[in-house]
Design a protein around this motif. Structure first.
Motif, PDB file in Angstrom:
ATOM      1  N   ASP A   1      22.834  18.524   2.680  1.00 32.54           N
ATOM      2  CA  ASP A   1      21.976  17.493   2.107  1.00 32.54           C
ATOM      3  C   ASP A   1      21.912  16.283   3.026  1.00 32.54           C
ATOM      4  O   ASP A   1      22.879  15.956   3.720  1.00 32.54           O
ATOM      5  N   LEU A   2      20.783  15.608   3.002  1.00 30.35           N
ATOM      6  CA  LEU A   2      20.599  14.382   3.784  1.00 30.35           C
ATOM      7  C   LEU A   2      20.428  13.209   2.829  1.00 30.35           C
ATOM      8  O   LEU A   2      19.609  13.250   1.909  1.00 30.35           O
ATOM      9  N   VAL A   3      21.228  12.152   3.043  1.00 29.01           N
ATOM     10  CA  VAL A   3      21.129  10.928   2.251  1.00 29.01           C
ATOM     11  C   VAL A   3      20.498   9.854   3.126  1.00 29.01           C
ATOM     12  O   VAL A   3      20.957   9.604   4.243  1.00 29.01           O
ATOM     13  N   GLY A   4      19.454   9.207   2.627  1.00 28.24           N
ATOM     14  CA  GLY A   4      18.795   8.143   3.376  1.00 28.24           C
ATOM     15  C   GLY A   4      18.557   6.937   2.501  1.00 28.24           C
ATOM     16  O   GLY A   4      18.545   7.014   1.263  1.00 28.24           O
ATOM     17  N   ARG A   5      18.395   5.791   3.152  1.00 24.30           N
ATOM     18  CA  ARG A   5      18.071   4.548   2.434  1.00 24.30           C
ATOM     19  C   ARG A   5      16.684   4.102   2.855  1.00 24.30           C
ATOM     20  O   ARG A   5      16.415   3.901   4.044  1.00 24.30           O
ATOM     21  N   LEU A   6      15.817   3.935   1.855  1.00 22.56           N
ATOM     22  CA  LEU A   6      14.451   3.515   2.139  1.00 22.56           C
ATOM     23  C   LEU A   6      14.339   2.008   2.250  1.00 22.56           C
ATOM     24  O   LEU A   6      13.440   1.493   2.919  1.00 22.56           O
ATOM     25  N   GLY A   7      15.243   1.287   1.608  1.00 23.37           N
ATOM     26  CA  GLY A   7      15.190  -0.173   1.615  1.00 23.37           C
ATOM     27  C   GLY A   7      15.647  -0.706   0.274  1.00 23.37           C
ATOM     28  O   GLY A   7      15.562  -0.021  -0.757  1.00 23.37           O
ATOM     29  N   GLY A   8      16.137  -1.973   0.263  1.00 19.00           N
ATOM     30  CA  GLY A   8      16.610  -2.553  -0.980  1.00 19.00           C
ATOM     31  C   GLY A   8      17.701  -1.702  -1.589  1.00 19.00           C
ATOM     32  O   GLY A   8      18.676  -1.317  -0.942  1.00 19.00           O
ATOM     33  N   ASP A   9      17.535  -1.361  -2.881  1.00 18.31           N
ATOM     34  CA  ASP A   9      18.508  -0.500  -3.561  1.00 18.31           C
ATOM     35  C   ASP A   9      17.933   0.892  -3.788  1.00 18.31           C
ATOM     36  O   ASP A   9      18.348   1.596  -4.719  1.00 18.31           O
ATOM     37  N   GLU A  10      16.996   1.295  -2.933  1.00 20.21           N
ATOM     38  CA  GLU A  10      16.365   2.607  -3.063  1.00 20.21           C
ATOM     39  C   GLU A  10      16.976   3.594  -2.055  1.00 20.21           C
ATOM     40  O   GLU A  10      17.003   3.329  -0.854  1.00 20.21           O
ATOM     41  N   PHE A  11      17.432   4.716  -2.560  1.00 23.16           N
ATOM     42  CA  PHE A  11      18.005   5.777  -1.738  1.00 23.16           C
ATOM     43  C   PHE A  11      17.263   7.077  -2.029  1.00 23.16           C
ATOM     44  O   PHE A  11      16.672   7.247  -3.103  1.00 23.16           O
ATOM     45  N   THR A  12      17.313   7.988  -1.072  1.00 25.20           N
ATOM     46  CA  THR A  12      16.657   9.283  -1.230  1.00 25.20           C
ATOM     47  C   THR A  12      17.579  10.373  -0.695  1.00 25.20           C
ATOM     48  O   THR A  12      18.241  10.192   0.328  1.00 25.20           O
ATOM     49  N   ILE A  13      17.601  11.501  -1.397  1.00 25.45           N
ATOM     50  CA  ILE A  13      18.395  12.656  -0.978  1.00 25.45           C
ATOM     51  C   ILE A  13      17.461  13.845  -0.817  1.00 25.45           C
ATOM     52  O   ILE A  13      16.640  14.126  -1.696  1.00 25.45           O
ATOM     53  N   VAL A  14      17.582  14.529   0.320  1.00 27.46           N
ATOM     54  CA  VAL A  14      16.845  15.768   0.562  1.00 27.46           C
ATOM     55  C   VAL A  14      17.846  16.911   0.437  1.00 27.46           C
ATOM     56  O   VAL A  14      18.776  17.018   1.236  1.00 27.46           O
ATOM     57  N   ALA A  15      17.663  17.731  -0.597  1.00 29.98           N
ATOM     58  CA  ALA A  15      18.598  18.827  -0.892  1.00 29.98           C
ATOM     59  C   ALA A  15      17.915  20.155  -0.584  1.00 29.98           C
ATOM     60  O   ALA A  15      16.899  20.492  -1.196  1.00 29.98           O
ATOM     61  N   GLU A  16      18.494  20.917   0.342  1.00 32.97           N
ATOM     62  CA  GLU A  16      17.931  22.212   0.735  1.00 32.97           C
ATOM     63  C   GLU A  16      18.826  23.349   0.239  1.00 32.97           C
ATOM     64  O   GLU A  16      19.851  23.127  -0.403  1.00 32.97           O
ATOM     65  N   GLN A  17      18.367  24.578   0.567  1.00 30.30           N
ATOM     66  CA  GLN A  17      19.123  25.805   0.290  1.00 30.30           C
ATOM     67  C   GLN A  17      19.461  25.938  -1.199  1.00 30.30           C
ATOM     68  O   GLN A  17      20.609  26.185  -1.586  1.00 30.30           O
ATOM     69  N   LEU A  18      18.436  25.759  -2.035  1.00 29.27           N
ATOM     70  CA  LEU A  18      18.591  25.953  -3.471  1.00 29.27           C
ATOM     71  C   LEU A  18      18.072  27.342  -3.845  1.00 29.27           C
ATOM     72  O   LEU A  18      17.029  27.776  -3.353  1.00 29.27           O
ATOM     73  N   ASP A  19      18.789  28.010  -4.713  1.00 28.84           N
ATOM     74  CA  ASP A  19      18.309  29.302  -5.193  1.00 28.84           C
ATOM     75  C   ASP A  19      17.306  29.143  -6.320  1.00 28.84           C
ATOM     76  O   ASP A  19      16.428  29.991  -6.516  1.00 28.84           O
ATOM     77  N   SER A  20      17.436  28.050  -7.074  1.00 23.71           N
ATOM     78  CA  SER A  20      16.508  27.757  -8.162  1.00 23.71           C
ATOM     79  C   SER A  20      16.475  26.249  -8.364  1.00 23.71           C
ATOM     80  O   SER A  20      17.402  25.535  -7.935  1.00 23.71           O
ATOM     81  N   PRO A  21      15.431  25.713  -9.013  1.00 26.28           N
ATOM     82  CA  PRO A  21      15.373  24.256  -9.248  1.00 26.28           C
ATOM     83  C   PRO A  21      16.576  23.730 -10.017  1.00 26.28           C
ATOM     84  O   PRO A  21      16.987  22.582  -9.816  1.00 26.28           O
TER      85      PRO A  21
END
Length: 722
Positions: A338-358
């Motif tokens: 997984d990749l954790v990133g900060r867009l700015g302020g108190d906003e963060f985003t996570i990109v989660a790969e390799q999922l078998d199902s939602p």
């Protein structure tokens, strides 16, 4: 930093290799130079020996018993005498460059330098040459041996001439008339031999063969070369070391700066997390892998709950420290892929790969909510925060980075609406709701600009006497196409978009101007949003409007909520105290629904408490609600604070409140929000009722007044008589 260290090691290794190559090249060059000098010395020595022997032969026709300090053996005296007739004009042929030659002059400088190293081996008897004569021989053009001397004898020379290389050198000297040299082996030892052709009357007459002994000189030159090589190596290493250290430091500093620039271009400077640019690059690649592998992936949009309140209360340094701690907890709770990133302020985003199902993203969302909901220790303060998460699944919710980020934000907005500290998956209906909200925001801006808002007034009554005490001004919006928009819809929207400032100021100005037409004892209550305290100077705004309208400050009540008092900042406290000094009353609205604290009533200049309608609704039916209301009324009596009950809709509620001693009431049982026409009628009716009451009171008091007048008259008469 590891890249910098690796490159530094490469640079240093390259410099060391370059230095070693330079040393090797210097040694080889020095060895070649000394070798050339020795060959040159040998050539000159051979020439000198040839002249000395030739002088003896040409003078006497034979050789004495000893020449050049070597014993001479005449092998063919007659033949030798025939080749060396006295008085013949003999001269050696021209010599090649192996021993002496045309470029001898070009090496004289090197020769003189090198010979200084071997000068100790020279003696006066050697005529100044470092090359020694090991042996010599006189040969006929047909290779026959005429005479030998020194280490040469017939057997040694025959053995030497049996070597094909030596024989080729002799043949070349005879054929070309040039001095030639070669090596022959005496046992396992290689020895140099030189052949010097001698001409007589233009014809080859004889050949001198010389064994050149340079062992001592070579040993001396080897020692000298070793010393010179070591000294040169040391100087070269020292010469390379200082510039190499300086160059390495400068290169390292430049690379470190370049690495820092590259890092900042792709990372957030505060948390060290990937920034928006790197996040988008990674997201685009993840989408491609998702399509190729036909496996879902998720984008999680995170936003800290009430972060702005924490930032405003504890300061920006504490807010930054909180963001850094959040980043640390996020790193610790995501998977390696997984990749954790900060867009700015108190906003963060996570990109989660390799999922078998939602559904595989649910454990990750739960871990993050739990981790970020735990208490933080920031600058000596225990800080409680949480996070709301919106989740979008690819390719179901979008096949591009923009679509996934947008839909994750929509889901995040829903999570905040549903109570915060939770997560929500994106649903298509969210997009429609967002579009509706955006349209409503634009329409609200138009409504403010075109004066489509209006004010209604809800009356407040003294519960004991039933008289009108004032009105609460309420903003209303009638949409041209959608009809009436509830305040619970457009007011929160105005707070989120910053429109609450102009709306609140407009309501206060409009209501204050209109209230100047009311009786002097009728008050005006106006709500203030906590957001107004952040976007404008409330004290100056109120003072300006009072001056413009001429409305008396003592008749104005400003209603605030407990959420404003929660901020407890110096700015809020100062504003409320300034309003109190101005003569304006402060009322606490919706009391009991928030973080109610009795300390608010002593810390802030609160003159009125308004009990929230949620307690009044179940009054008389729910024991807890009744107990709470009774306690609040009792508290108001003890603190000498006016108590107003909101949302009174039944006679039973009014009677209970009156019995407990509540001061004022407001609700549909007494009257709902009204426009100015109805307010004018009500105010006029109230004035008539008061006049009628006053007249009745006057008539009721006339006998009493007459009796009091007669008493005063008798008293005056008595005083006159006295």
């Amino acid at each position: 930093m590891s890249e910098v260290g690796a490159r530094d090691r490469l640079v240093m290794a390259g410099l060391i290799i370059l230095g070693l190559l330079t040393v090797v090249a210097g040694i080889m060059s020095g060895r070649s130079t000394l070798q050339y000098v020795l060959e040159s010395d040998a050539g000159q020595a051979v020439e000198n020996w040839t002249n000395l022997i030739d002088e003896n032969l040409t003078a006497t026709g034979t050789l004495p018993g000893q020449v050049l300090g070597e014993n001479v053996e005449i092998i063919a005296p007659k033949i030798l005498a025939g080749h060396t007739s006295p008085g013949n004009d003999t001269a050696p042929f021209s010599r090649n460059g192996g021993l002496v030659g045309e470029h001898q002059r070009s090496v004289n400088g090197l020769e003189n330098f090198a010979l200084q190293w071997v000068s100790k081996s020279r003696t006066q008897g050697d005529e100044g040459y470092v090359s020694k004569l090991g042996g010599f021989a006189v040969l006929a053009p047909d290779h026959s041996i005429l005479a030998t001397g020194g280490s040469f004898n017939g057997d040694v020379l025959k053995g030497a001439l049996s070597d094909e290389t030596v024989r080729d050198a002799l043949d070349t000297a005879i054929a070309t008339g040039k001095t030639q040299s070669s090596d022959y082996f005496d046992g396992n030892e290689g020895k140099p031999i030189a052949f010097v052709p001698i001409v007589s009357d233009g014809k080859l007459d004889r050949v001198y063969a010389f064994e050149v002994d340079q062992k001592a000189a070579a040993a001396m030159t080897d020692v000298a070369l070793t010393v010179v090589s070591l000294a040169t190596s040391l100087l070269i290493v020292m010469g390379f070391s200082v510039p190499a250290v300086i160059a390495s430091r400068r290169i390292r500093e430049r690379w470190r700066a370049e690495d820092q620039i590259r890092f900042l271009a792709l990372h957030d400077s505060l948390t060290g997390l990937p920034n928006r640019l790197q996040l988008r690059q990674t997201l685009d690649l993840a989408i491609l892998r998702c399509k190729r592998n036909e496996k879902p992936m998720a984008v999680l949009a995170l936003d800290l709950d009430r972060f702005k309140d924490i930032n405003d209360t504890l300061g920006h340094p504490a807010g930054d420290a909180l963001l850094q701690e959040v980043a640390t907890r996020l790193r610790a709770n995501v998977r390696e892929v997984d990749l954790v990133g900060r867009l700015g302020g108190d906003e963060f985003t996570i990109v989660a790969e390799q999922l078998d199902s939602p559904e595989d993203v649910l454990p990750l969302a739960r871990r993050i909510c739990t981790a970020l909901g735990e208490t933080y220790r920031i600058d000596g303060h225990d800080v409680i925060s949480s996070t709301s998460i919106g989740i979008a699944i690819a390719p179901i919710d979008g096949e591009t980075g923009d679509q996934l980020l947008k839909n994750a934000d929509l889901a995040l907005y829903r999570a905040k609406q549903d109570g915060r500290n939770t997560y929500r998956f994106f649903e298509p209906s969210m997009d429609a709701a967002l579009q509706k909200r955006r349209r409503l925001e634009n329409d609200l801006r138009v409504a403010i600009r075109k004066n489509q808002l209006h004010v209604e007034y809800q009356p407040q009554f003294d519960l004991k006497t039933g008289t009108l005490t004032g009105y609460e001004a309420l903003a209303r919006w009638h949409h041209p196409t959608d009809g009436d928009i509830p305040p619970s819809v457009f007011l929160p929207l105005a707070e989120e978009t910053g429109l609450i400032g102009p709306i609140g100021e407009w309501v206060l100005r409009t209501a204050a101007a209109y209230a100047t037409t009311w009786p002097k004892d009728t008050k005006l209550a106006v709500n203030l949003s906590p957001a107004q305290f952040k976007v404008q100077n409330v004290t100056e705004m109120v003072r300006r409007i009072l001056d413009e309208t001429g409305f008396e400050p003592r008749r104005l009540e400003l209603e605030i909520t407990e959420s404003l008092l929660l901020q407890n900042s110096e700015t809020v406290v100062g504003t409320l105290e300034a309003l109190d000094r101005l003569g304006v009353s402060i009322a606490m609205d919706d009391f009991g629904t928030g973080y109610s604290s009795l300390s608010y009533l002593t810390r802030f200049p609160v003159r009125k408490i308004k009990i929230d309608r949620s307690f009044i609704e179940t009054l008389g039916e729910d024991k807890q609600s009744s107990a709470i209301v009774n306690s609040i009324v009792g508290l108001g009596k003890s603190l000498d604070v006016t108590i107003t009950a909101e949302g009174v809709e039944t006679q039973n509620q009014a009677e209970l409140l009156k019995r407990w001693g509540c001061n004022e009431v407001q609700g549909y049982f007494f009257g709902g929000p009204e426009d100015q026409v109805e307010v004018d009628r009500q105010v006029h009716s109230e004035q008539q009722d008061r006049q009628a009451d006053d007249e009745q009171q006057v008539h009721a008091n006339q006998p009493v007044l007459a009796d009091r007048q007669r008493q005063r008259d008798r008293a005056e008469e008595h005083s006159l008589v006295a």
